[in-house]
Design a protein around this motif. Sequence first.
Motif, PDB file in Angstrom:
ATOM      1  N   GLU A   1       4.372  11.846   3.230  1.00 56.92           N
ATOM      2  CA  GLU A   1       4.887  11.466   1.913  1.00 56.92           C
ATOM      3  C   GLU A   1       6.362  11.834   1.829  1.00 56.92           C
ATOM      4  OE1 GLU A   1       2.745  11.860  -2.161  1.00 56.92           O
ATOM      5  OE2 GLU A   1       3.904  13.700  -1.860  1.00 56.92           O
ATOM      6  N   CYS A   2       7.180  10.915   1.368  1.00 54.45           N
ATOM      7  CA  CYS A   2       8.624  11.115   1.255  1.00 54.45           C
ATOM      8  C   CYS A   2       9.084  10.661  -0.130  1.00 54.45           C
ATOM      9  CB  CYS A   2       9.367  10.293   2.305  1.00 54.45           C
ATOM     10  SG  CYS A   2       8.766  10.498   3.983  1.00 54.45           S
ATOM     11  N   GLU A   3      10.240  11.156  -0.538  1.00 51.56           N
ATOM     12  CA  GLU A   3      10.814  10.712  -1.811  1.00 51.56           C
ATOM     13  C   GLU A   3      12.296  10.451  -1.634  1.00 51.56           C
ATOM     14  OE1 GLU A   3      11.612  12.035  -6.425  1.00 51.56           O
ATOM     15  OE2 GLU A   3      10.178  13.173  -5.246  1.00 51.56           O
ATOM     16  N   ASP A   4      12.738   9.310  -2.166  1.00 52.48           N
ATOM     17  CA  ASP A   4      14.164   9.009  -2.200  1.00 52.48           C
ATOM     18  C   ASP A   4      14.758   9.787  -3.369  1.00 52.48           C
ATOM     19  OD1 ASP A   4      16.695   7.839  -2.889  1.00 52.48           O
ATOM     20  OD2 ASP A   4      16.159   6.115  -1.652  1.00 52.48           O
ATOM     21  N   PRO A   5      15.664  10.745  -3.121  1.00 49.90           N
ATOM     22  CA  PRO A   5      16.197  11.579  -4.202  1.00 49.90           C
ATOM     23  C   PRO A   5      17.024  10.817  -5.231  1.00 49.90           C
ATOM     24  CG  PRO A   5      17.275  12.105  -2.113  1.00 49.90           C
ATOM     25  CD  PRO A   5      16.189  11.120  -1.815  1.00 49.90           C
ATOM     26  N   VAL A   6      17.601   9.697  -4.833  1.00 51.53           N
ATOM     27  CA  VAL A   6      18.408   8.911  -5.772  1.00 51.53           C
ATOM     28  C   VAL A   6      17.520   8.047  -6.655  1.00 51.53           C
ATOM     29  CG1 VAL A   6      20.140   7.074  -5.971  1.00 51.53           C
ATOM     30  CG2 VAL A   6      20.472   8.935  -4.329  1.00 51.53           C
TER      31      VAL A   6
ATOM     32  N   ASP B   1      11.834   7.593  -5.901  1.00 49.18           N
ATOM     33  CA  ASP B   1      10.785   6.685  -5.450  1.00 49.18           C
ATOM     34  C   ASP B   1       9.999   7.356  -4.335  1.00 49.18           C
ATOM     35  OD1 ASP B   1       9.371   4.258  -4.900  1.00 49.18           O
ATOM     36  OD2 ASP B   1      10.786   3.853  -3.279  1.00 49.18           O
ATOM     37  N   THR B   2       8.672   7.438  -4.483  1.00 49.93           N
ATOM     38  CA  THR B   2       7.819   8.011  -3.450  1.00 49.93           C
ATOM     39  C   THR B   2       7.352   6.900  -2.514  1.00 49.93           C
ATOM     40  OG1 THR B   2       7.059   9.748  -4.939  1.00 49.93           O
ATOM     41  CG2 THR B   2       5.681   9.288  -3.020  1.00 49.93           C
ATOM     42  N   PHE B   3       7.407   7.201  -1.217  1.00 53.78           N
ATOM     43  CA  PHE B   3       6.944   6.244  -0.213  1.00 53.78           C
ATOM     44  C   PHE B   3       6.312   7.023   0.932  1.00 53.78           C
ATOM     45  CE2 PHE B   3      11.314   7.280   0.738  1.00 53.78           C
ATOM     46  CZ  PHE B   3      11.334   7.479   2.107  1.00 53.78           C
ATOM     47  N   TYR B   4       5.666   6.288   1.831  1.00 51.16           N
ATOM     48  CA  TYR B   4       4.938   6.899   2.938  1.00 51.16           C
ATOM     49  C   TYR B   4       5.352   6.237   4.238  1.00 51.16           C
ATOM     50  CZ  TYR B   4       2.115   8.774  -0.789  1.00 51.16           C
ATOM     51  OH  TYR B   4       1.712   9.431  -1.931  1.00 51.16           O
TER      52      TYR B   4
ATOM     53  N   VAL C   1       6.358   2.318   4.457  1.00 49.40           N
ATOM     54  CA  VAL C   1       7.573   1.781   5.065  1.00 49.40           C
ATOM     55  C   VAL C   1       7.559   2.004   6.572  1.00 49.40           C
ATOM     56  CG1 VAL C   1       8.944   2.081   2.971  1.00 49.40           C
ATOM     57  CG2 VAL C   1       8.920   3.903   4.677  1.00 49.40           C
ATOM     58  N   PRO C   2       8.181   1.090   7.321  1.00 48.13           N
ATOM     59  CA  PRO C   2       8.705  -0.187   6.849  1.00 48.13           C
ATOM     60  C   PRO C   2       7.564  -1.123   6.448  1.00 48.13           C
ATOM     61  CG  PRO C   2       8.796  -0.110   9.237  1.00 48.13           C
ATOM     62  CD  PRO C   2       8.337   1.247   8.784  1.00 48.13           C
ATOM     63  N   GLU C   3       7.890  -2.111   5.650  1.00 49.87           N
ATOM     64  CA  GLU C   3       6.850  -2.991   5.099  1.00 49.87           C
ATOM     65  C   GLU C   3       5.986  -3.640   6.170  1.00 49.87           C
ATOM     66  OE1 GLU C   3       8.292  -5.849   2.280  1.00 49.87           O
ATOM     67  OE2 GLU C   3       9.367  -4.311   1.142  1.00 49.87           O
ATOM     68  N   GLN C   4       6.598  -4.043   7.284  1.00 52.42           N
ATOM     69  CA  GLN C   4       5.831  -4.747   8.322  1.00 52.42           C
ATOM     70  C   GLN C   4       4.872  -3.821   9.069  1.00 52.42           C
ATOM     71  OE1 GLN C   4       9.172  -4.162   8.350  1.00 52.42           O
ATOM     72  NE2 GLN C   4      10.056  -4.477  10.375  1.00 52.42           N
ATOM     73  N   PHE C   5       4.961  -2.515   8.846  1.00 51.17           N
ATOM     74  CA  PHE C   5       4.055  -1.551   9.474  1.00 51.17           C
ATOM     75  C   PHE C   5       2.595  -1.847   9.133  1.00 51.17           C
ATOM     76  CE2 PHE C   5       1.878   2.505   9.922  1.00 51.17           C
ATOM     77  CZ  PHE C   5       2.434   3.042  11.072  1.00 51.17           C
ATOM     78  N   ILE C   6       2.341  -2.301   7.918  1.00 50.29           N
ATOM     79  CA  ILE C   6       0.979  -2.573   7.456  1.00 50.29           C
ATOM     80  C   ILE C   6       0.289  -3.614   8.347  1.00 50.29           C
ATOM     81  CG2 ILE C   6       1.553  -4.369   5.762  1.00 50.29           C
ATOM     82  CD1 ILE C   6      -0.962  -1.575   5.097  1.00 50.29           C
ATOM     83  N   ASP C   7       1.069  -4.519   8.945  1.00 49.79           N
ATOM     84  CA  ASP C   7       0.498  -5.553   9.821  1.00 49.79           C
ATOM     85  C   ASP C   7      -0.199  -4.980  11.038  1.00 49.79           C
ATOM     86  OD1 ASP C   7       1.603  -7.376   8.051  1.00 49.79           O
ATOM     87  OD2 ASP C   7       3.367  -7.745   9.306  1.00 49.79           O
ATOM     88  N   TYR C   8       0.136  -3.748  11.407  1.00 55.50           N
ATOM     89  CA  TYR C   8      -0.430  -3.113  12.598  1.00 55.50           C
ATOM     90  C   TYR C   8      -1.564  -2.153  12.272  1.00 55.50           C
ATOM     91  CZ  TYR C   8       3.577  -5.230  14.738  1.00 55.50           C
ATOM     92  OH  TYR C   8       4.492  -6.160  15.171  1.00 55.50           O
TER      93      TYR C   8
END
Length: 143
Positions: free
Chosen positions: A24-29, A32-35, A133-140
Motif C-alpha cells: 500500500e502506498c500513498e501519493d503525499p500530494v 491518493d492511496t494505491f497498491y 499500478v501500473p494499470e496494465q498490471f491487472i492483465d497479468y
Amino acid sequence: MQRGIIRVIVLGLIRSGDRIFVSECEDPVKKDTFYRALGGGIEFGEHSIDALQREFQEEIKAELTNIKYLACLENFFVYNGKGGHELIQLYQCDFVDSKFYELDSLDFADGDGEHTAFWIPIDRFRSGELRLVPEQFIDYCEG
C-alpha cells in the motif's frame, strides 16, 4: 524540453488463490492511496531476476521460487507532483516459505520509507474499489 530519467525496475507478481500480494502506498500530494507489487530498482550490470530476488530479500527477508518472466511494461505516472517514467520487468513468482501466505499484513522498510504489504483479492482492483499500478498490471493477475 526537460530531460528526465527512465527508471528500470522489477516487480514480482505473487498470487494465492484469488489474492495478490501488494504494498500500500500513498501519493503525499494527491493524498491518493494505491497498491503495487513488491520489487525495486535494477542496478547497473544486474540481471532483472537477480534484482527481484535481492529486493524481496532486502525488503521482507523472503526467498522466491517458481520465478517466471511475464512481460516488460512501460509506465508513465505522476507521483509527489512530479512526472515519472518506468520500464518494468515483471515476473510471476512464489514464496519459498509458506508463512508468507498466512500473513494478514507485513510491515517493511525500503528506500522510500515505511510500507505495509497485504494479500488483497484481485476483484477489489477489477471493480475499481482499489487502484493497482501500473494499470496494465491487472492483465497479468489472471490465474
